[in-house]
Design a protein around this motif. Structure first.
Motif, mmCIF file in Angstrom:
data_model
loop_
_atom_site.group_PDB
_atom_site.id
_atom_site.type_symbol
_atom_site.label_atom_id
_atom_site.label_comp_id
_atom_site.label_asym_id
_atom_site.label_seq_id
_atom_site.Cartn_x
_atom_site.Cartn_y
_atom_site.Cartn_z
ATOM 1 N N GLN A 72 -9.090 -12.029 5.389
ATOM 2 C CA GLN A 72 -8.963 -10.590 5.635
ATOM 3 C C GLN A 72 -8.002 -9.913 4.672
ATOM 4 N N PHE A 73 -6.831 -10.474 4.464
ATOM 5 C CA PHE A 73 -5.863 -9.816 3.593
ATOM 6 C C PHE A 73 -6.308 -9.857 2.131
ATOM 7 N N HIS A 74 -6.930 -10.944 1.718
ATOM 8 C CA HIS A 74 -7.456 -11.002 0.352
ATOM 9 C C HIS A 74 -8.574 -9.973 0.161
ATOM 10 N N LEU A 75 -9.408 -9.815 1.181
ATOM 11 C CA LEU A 75 -10.479 -8.818 1.108
ATOM 12 C C LEU A 75 -9.920 -7.402 1.011
ATOM 13 N N ILE A 76 -8.869 -7.107 1.763
ATOM 14 C CA ILE A 76 -8.228 -5.784 1.697
ATOM 15 C C ILE A 76 -7.711 -5.523 0.282
ATOM 16 N N THR A 77 -6.960 -6.459 -0.252
ATOM 17 C CA THR A 77 -6.369 -6.287 -1.584
ATOM 18 C C THR A 77 -7.445 -6.176 -2.663
ATOM 19 N N GLY A 150 -1.694 -2.810 1.681
ATOM 20 C CA GLY A 150 -2.101 -1.542 1.085
ATOM 21 C C GLY A 150 -1.047 -1.005 0.131
ATOM 22 N N LYS A 151 0.216 -1.043 0.552
ATOM 23 C CA LYS A 151 1.305 -0.566 -0.313
ATOM 24 C C LYS A 151 1.417 -1.404 -1.578
ATOM 25 N N LEU A 152 1.313 -2.711 -1.426
ATOM 26 C CA LEU A 152 1.443 -3.583 -2.591
ATOM 27 C C LEU A 152 0.253 -3.468 -3.538
ATOM 28 N N SER A 153 -0.921 -3.183 -3.011
ATOM 29 C CA SER A 153 -2.075 -2.963 -3.881
ATOM 30 C C SER A 153 -1.882 -1.699 -4.702
ATOM 31 N N PHE A 154 -1.380 -0.646 -4.072
ATOM 32 C CA PHE A 154 -1.082 0.582 -4.816
ATOM 33 C C PHE A 154 0.005 0.322 -5.854
ATOM 34 N N GLN A 155 1.035 -0.411 -5.467
ATOM 35 C CA GLN A 155 2.113 -0.725 -6.400
ATOM 36 C C GLN A 155 1.588 -1.526 -7.590
ATOM 37 N N HIS A 156 0.640 -2.397 -7.341
ATOM 38 C CA HIS A 156 0.021 -3.176 -8.419
ATOM 39 C C HIS A 156 -0.712 -2.254 -9.392
ATOM 40 N N CYS A 157 -1.456 -1.293 -8.859
ATOM 41 C CA CYS A 157 -2.160 -0.322 -9.736
ATOM 42 C C CYS A 157 -1.154 0.446 -10.582
ATOM 43 N N PHE A 158 -0.075 0.877 -9.983
ATOM 44 C CA PHE A 158 0.938 1.654 -10.682
ATOM 45 C C PHE A 158 1.681 0.800 -11.699
ATOM 46 N N ALA A 159 2.024 -0.425 -11.327
ATOM 47 C CA ALA A 159 2.814 -1.288 -12.216
ATOM 48 C C ALA A 159 2.041 -1.682 -13.462
ATOM 49 N N LEU A 160 0.739 -1.859 -13.358
ATOM 50 C CA LEU A 160 -0.043 -2.204 -14.546
ATOM 51 C C LEU A 160 0.047 -1.109 -15.599
ATOM 52 N N HIS A 161 0.055 0.135 -15.189
ATOM 53 C CA HIS A 161 0.127 1.221 -16.165
ATOM 54 C C HIS A 161 1.529 1.428 -16.691
ATOM 55 N N CYS A 162 2.521 1.190 -15.876
ATOM 56 C CA CYS A 162 3.898 1.303 -16.364
ATOM 57 C C CYS A 162 4.198 0.207 -17.375
#
Length: 165
Positions: A72-77, A150-162
């Protein structure tokens, strides 16, 4: 950064110098071989460490908890990251195929930042949807874990661009 572009530049620069090492191997081939060996070793070692940690987790956790974490958590991410980045990635690749000049390259980099708000929107949607499902667990630890993914997935999206700027 495109790995093909980087290796193409490396190969071009070595071809213009035309150096040959002892044993008949050009410096171009030596660079490629050493890069391949380094990549192979890093991939194998990371897979071995992951495998050992997974075996340890399977032996220590009860099946219902391990199933939630793995599936479940892997599917969410994965859902959040795929939906946030895939359309933007395809758009950027389309711009590169069209022959990106320096101006176009800057606009492609600007376009790639669109994945950050998409990541936020998909994080909120997927987490809210997961928690609103009729069969969803109602304990606080599960809800907290879903929100953190959810928060960490968003942080991952943001960190890749930074990281790339």
């Amino acid at each position: 950064s495109d790995p093909n572009q980087c290796s193409g530049t490396l190969i071009l620069s070595h071809r213009t110098h035309g150096s040959v090492r002892a044993g008949g191997m050009t410096s171009e081939a030596a660079v490629i071989a050493s890069g391949f060996v380094h990549l192979l070793c890093s991939q194998v070692s990371s897979r071995v460490v992951t495998f050992v940690l997974n075996v340890f987790a399977v032996r220590q956790l009860p099946p219902e908890i391990y199933g939630v974490a793995v599936i479940q958590f892997h599917l969410i991410t994965t859902t959040i990251l795929t939906f946030a980045r895939e359309g933007v990635r395809r758009s950027c690749l389309r711009g590169v195929k069209l022959g990106a000049t320096e101006y176009n390259a800057k606009s492609i980099i600007s376009l790639s930042w669109f994945a950050v708000p998409l990541g936020l929107a998909w994080s909120i949607f997927v987490c809210a949807f997961t928690l609103a499902l009729p069969g969803a667990r109602q304990d606080e630890s599960y809800k907290t874990a879903v929100v953190l993914h959810g928060k960490l997935s968003f942080q991952h999206c943001f960190a890749l661009h930074c990281q790339t700027d």
